[in-house]
Design a protein around this motif. Structure first.
Motif, PDB file in Angstrom:
ATOM      1  N   VAL A 125       0.853  -1.188   0.000  1.00  0.00           N
ATOM      2  CA  VAL A 125       0.000   0.000   0.000  1.00  0.00           C
ATOM      3  C   VAL A 125       0.886   1.234   0.000  1.00  0.00           C
ATOM      4  N   GLY A 126       0.532   2.224  -0.828  1.00  0.00           N
ATOM      5  CA  GLY A 126       1.288   3.473  -0.858  1.00  0.00           C
ATOM      6  C   GLY A 126       2.217   3.551  -2.045  1.00  0.00           C
ATOM      7  N   SER A 127       2.850   4.702  -2.194  1.00  0.00           N
ATOM      8  CA  SER A 127       3.721   4.955  -3.340  1.00  0.00           C
ATOM      9  C   SER A 127       5.182   4.977  -2.927  1.00  0.00           C
ATOM     10  N   GLY A 128       6.004   4.322  -3.717  1.00  0.00           N
ATOM     11  CA  GLY A 128       7.444   4.349  -3.490  1.00  0.00           C
ATOM     12  C   GLY A 128       8.161   5.219  -4.495  1.00  0.00           C
ATOM     13  N   ASP A 129       7.395   5.887  -5.378  1.00  0.00           N
ATOM     14  CA  ASP A 129       8.017   6.720  -6.412  1.00  0.00           C
ATOM     15  C   ASP A 129       7.348   8.083  -6.527  1.00  0.00           C
ATOM     16  N   ALA A 130       6.814   8.598  -5.392  1.00  0.00           N
ATOM     17  CA  ALA A 130       6.159   9.917  -5.361  1.00  0.00           C
ATOM     18  C   ALA A 130       5.029  10.010  -6.377  1.00  0.00           C
ATOM     19  N   CYS A 131       4.298   8.911  -6.543  1.00  0.00           N
ATOM     20  CA  CYS A 131       3.118   8.850  -7.423  1.00  0.00           C
ATOM     21  C   CYS A 131       3.435   9.088  -8.897  1.00  0.00           C
ATOM     22  N   ASP A 132       4.648   8.737  -9.318  1.00  0.00           N
ATOM     23  CA  ASP A 132       4.908   8.726 -10.754  1.00  0.00           C
ATOM     24  C   ASP A 132       4.063   7.638 -11.413  1.00  0.00           C
ATOM     25  N   THR A 133       3.834   6.561 -10.671  1.00  0.00           N
ATOM     26  CA  THR A 133       2.884   5.522 -11.068  1.00  0.00           C
ATOM     27  C   THR A 133       1.821   5.432  -9.980  1.00  0.00           C
ATOM     28  N   VAL A 134       0.685   4.821 -10.299  1.00  0.00           N
ATOM     29  CA  VAL A 134      -0.390   4.746  -9.325  1.00  0.00           C
ATOM     30  C   VAL A 134       0.092   3.979  -8.087  1.00  0.00           C
ATOM     31  N   ARG A 155      -9.967   5.105   9.195  1.00  0.00           N
ATOM     32  CA  ARG A 155     -11.303   5.546   9.631  1.00  0.00           C
ATOM     33  C   ARG A 155     -11.360   5.691  11.146  1.00  0.00           C
ATOM     34  N   ARG A 156     -10.686   4.826  11.853  1.00  0.00           N
ATOM     35  CA  ARG A 156     -10.653   4.917  13.320  1.00  0.00           C
ATOM     36  C   ARG A 156     -10.001   6.215  13.786  1.00  0.00           C
ATOM     37  N   LEU A 157      -9.086   6.734  12.989  1.00  0.00           N
ATOM     38  CA  LEU A 157      -8.395   7.977  13.339  1.00  0.00           C
ATOM     39  C   LEU A 157      -9.150   9.219  12.863  1.00  0.00           C
ATOM     40  N   GLY A 158     -10.278   9.010  12.171  1.00  0.00           N
ATOM     41  CA  GLY A 158     -11.022  10.150  11.653  1.00  0.00           C
ATOM     42  C   GLY A 158     -10.544  10.612  10.293  1.00  0.00           C
ATOM     43  N   LEU A 159      -9.890   9.714   9.558  1.00  0.00           N
ATOM     44  CA  LEU A 159      -9.373  10.046   8.230  1.00  0.00           C
ATOM     45  C   LEU A 159     -10.296   9.494   7.152  1.00  0.00           C
ATOM     46  N   ALA A 160     -10.368  10.190   6.045  1.00  0.00           N
ATOM     47  CA  ALA A 160     -11.259   9.811   4.953  1.00  0.00           C
ATOM     48  C   ALA A 160     -10.517   8.987   3.906  1.00  0.00           C
ATOM     49  N   VAL A 161     -11.153   7.943   3.436  1.00  0.00           N
ATOM     50  CA  VAL A 161     -10.637   7.189   2.294  1.00  0.00           C
ATOM     51  C   VAL A 161     -10.867   8.043   1.049  1.00  0.00           C
ATOM     52  N   HIS A 162      -9.834   8.226   0.250  1.00  0.00           N
ATOM     53  CA  HIS A 162      -9.895   9.147  -0.876  1.00  0.00           C
ATOM     54  C   HIS A 162      -9.251   8.544  -2.113  1.00  0.00           C
ATOM     55  N   GLU A 163      -9.506   9.158  -3.231  1.00  0.00           N
ATOM     56  CA  GLU A 163      -9.036   8.616  -4.508  1.00  0.00           C
ATOM     57  C   GLU A 163      -7.715   9.242  -4.943  1.00  0.00           C
ATOM     58  N   ILE A 164      -6.820   8.386  -5.411  1.00  0.00           N
ATOM     59  CA  ILE A 164      -5.574   8.820  -6.052  1.00  0.00           C
ATOM     60  C   ILE A 164      -5.631   8.356  -7.500  1.00  0.00           C
ATOM     61  N   LYS A 165      -5.413   9.286  -8.417  1.00  0.00           N
ATOM     62  CA  LYS A 165      -5.481   8.944  -9.840  1.00  0.00           C
ATOM     63  C   LYS A 165      -4.187   9.336 -10.536  1.00  0.00           C
ATOM     64  N   VAL A 166      -3.593   8.387 -11.218  1.00  0.00           N
ATOM     65  CA  VAL A 166      -2.391   8.633 -12.016  1.00  0.00           C
ATOM     66  C   VAL A 166      -2.671   8.104 -13.418  1.00  0.00           C
ATOM     67  N   GLY A 167      -2.751   8.989 -14.396  1.00  0.00           N
ATOM     68  CA  GLY A 167      -3.156   8.569 -15.738  1.00  0.00           C
ATOM     69  C   GLY A 167      -4.600   8.107 -15.702  1.00  0.00           C
ATOM     70  N   ASN A 168      -4.808   6.892 -16.152  1.00  0.00           N
ATOM     71  CA  ASN A 168      -6.157   6.316 -16.123  1.00  0.00           C
ATOM     72  C   ASN A 168      -6.343   5.343 -14.963  1.00  0.00           C
ATOM     73  N   ASP A 169      -5.328   5.198 -14.146  1.00  0.00           N
ATOM     74  CA  ASP A 169      -5.389   4.244 -13.035  1.00  0.00           C
ATOM     75  C   ASP A 169      -5.761   4.960 -11.750  1.00  0.00           C
TER      76      ASP A 169
END
Length: 459
Positions: A125-134, A155-169
């Protein structure tokens, strides 16, 4: 662990300004720049907060603050994981944080954590290339359960699940895109790079704004419900009923999203708030607010709008509540700033907004002082005068406590700056001791010409 970390940090700090060939421990290349300069010693990973690497505008204090967020984020995730395991025994959360420590030494800050057994393909989970790829999180079946667990903790911490989009992914994440979850060679989930666990505050709500035409400072934006919110110029100033507040300094390119973060206590208060934006399945606030990582996501604008509402709530509700809480405390309880800090943090107010709290208290002191002068001239209102006098003493005590804390923190940062300066010049133990001695001597109130010591007004 801590004893070994401290001894190694001492060597790393003292060698920082030496040529690489003369250093005991040399930096290693591990990718990423926001985390600072990295070292590996005795299977411990050290991250030296270096402002020349990353978005910190050359400021050691800002780099240090971001490094502190790394530890704070990890602690919050750790407690959320433990709470999830306690609340529902059927929920097996295969996530853990690393053993880590934060060391402040000679004006520098170093983050240390155990080196983990992470092989190729460990990132789930997460990006290892500063979101150069999804980012990872939904690429295959091995990532989905880890991402589900991360979203549950978010969610337990009060954080929202959100969308990350890179290109069409696209991928939906619960934490900042650069917060990583790995599965090590033993099958244990590990959460790393937790500096951006919490969302940033809304920049223009808390920051000084200037006119593009004249360059003069503009009035702060009014809070919701203020009659002057949609007005301009003199009409706005006349109609505004917002509480007085001190604004923060300008930051180029809004890079403050890396260090001006909202506190976890505020997220808890706003955890179940309905923002009326149609994102019912994504309650809370986004860690990626205002970041380029989430800028192209379909829900980006709505999450950014939520952060504006949350920041306005912080400044319009929680900051005044902090001022009231300080006044309500006994006047003999402010010898140590630690308790004052607890009052701020309990309400989700960052210490960087101490100026806003002081501004409220100072405004109230002026009103109470004028009221005392008015009542004092009327012998028939002695009781009201005594009550106003007592209220004035309580507000002045709280105001003095805030000023004292601001003074101490400013002095600390100046001392750190001077320590870094002498270290760059190759100072030894004698020069360091002399610098600290002079610094504390300069901070000590001295007797004036008539023999009287410095008073609160002088401070």
């Amino acid at each position: 662990f801590l004893n070994r970390v401290v001894s190694i940090v001492d060597v790393i700090v003292r060698d920082h300004f030496k040529p690489l060939s003369e250093r005991v421990h040399r930096p290693v290349g591990m990718g990423g720049i926001a985390g600072g300069t990295k070292y590996i010693v005795d299977n411990i990973l050290f991250k030296f907060a270096n402002p020349t690497e990353g978005p910190y505008l050359g400021s050691y204090e800002l780099a240090n603050k971001a490094t502190g967020h790394d530890l704070r984020g990890a602690i919050s995730i750790f407690h959320a994981i433990e709470d999830a395991r306690t609340d529902d025994e059927e929920v097996i959360v295969n996530l853990n944080t690393s053993l880590m420590a934060l060391v402040d030494h000679l004006g520098f800050r170093v983050h240390a954590q155990t080196l983990l057994d992470l092989g190729p393909g460990s990132l789930k989970v997460g990006s290892g290339d500063a979101c150069d790829t999804v980012p990872h999180g939904a690429r295959d079946g091995t990532e989905l359960p880890v991402n589900d667990a991360m979203c549950m903790i978010a969610r337990r911490l009060g954080l929202a699940v959100h969308e990350i989009k890179v290109g069409n992914d696209t991928v939906r994440l619960g934490f900042g895109a650069d917060v990583e979850a790995h599965v090590d060679e033993n099958g244990v989930g590990r959460v790393l790079d937790t500096a951006r666990v919490f969302p940033p505050e809304h920049y223009s709500t808390t920051t000084v704004q200037t006119s593009k035409k004249t360059g003069k400072k503009l009035m702060a934006k009014c809070f919701p419900g203020c009659p002057g919110r949609k007005l301009k110029g003199k009409e706005k100033k006349k109609a505004c009923v917002c509480p007085p507040r001190e604004l923060l300094s300008v930051v180029d390119d809004n890079l403050s999203i890396y260090w001006r973060l909202l506190r976890p206590e505020l997220l808890t208060v706003l955890k179940d708030k309905d923002y009326g934006d149609g994102l019912e399945e994504a309650k809370g606030l986004s860690s990626d607010g205002f970041s380029r990582f989430a800028a192209t996501g379909s829900d980006s604008a709505k999450h950014n709008a939520r952060l504006r509402v949350a920041t306005e709530f912080l400044m319009n509700v929680q900051v005044p509540a902090a001022a009231c809480a300080l006044v309500a405390r006994p006047t003999n309880r402010w010898a140590d700033g630690a308790e004052l800090t607890v009052v701020f943090h309990r309400l989700g107010v960052n210490m960087r907004h101490a100026g806003a709290v002081w501004s409220l208290l100072n405004s109230k002191c002026k009103k109470l002082r004028a009221e005392c002068e008015k009542l004092g001239s009327d012998p028939s209102k002695k009781t009201e005068w005594e009550e106003a006098k007592q209220a004035l003493r309580e507000h002045e005590s709280a105001r003095r406590a805030v000023v004292q804390e601001m003074f101490v923190r400013a002095a600390k940062n100046l001392l750190r700056r001077d320590l870094r300066g002498v270290m760059e010049m190759g100072a030894g133990a004698h020069e360091i001791v002399e610098l600290v001695s002079k610094a504390f001597t300069g901070l000590t109130p001295t007797a004036s010409a008539d023999g009287a010591g410095a008073n609160d007004t002088d401070v």
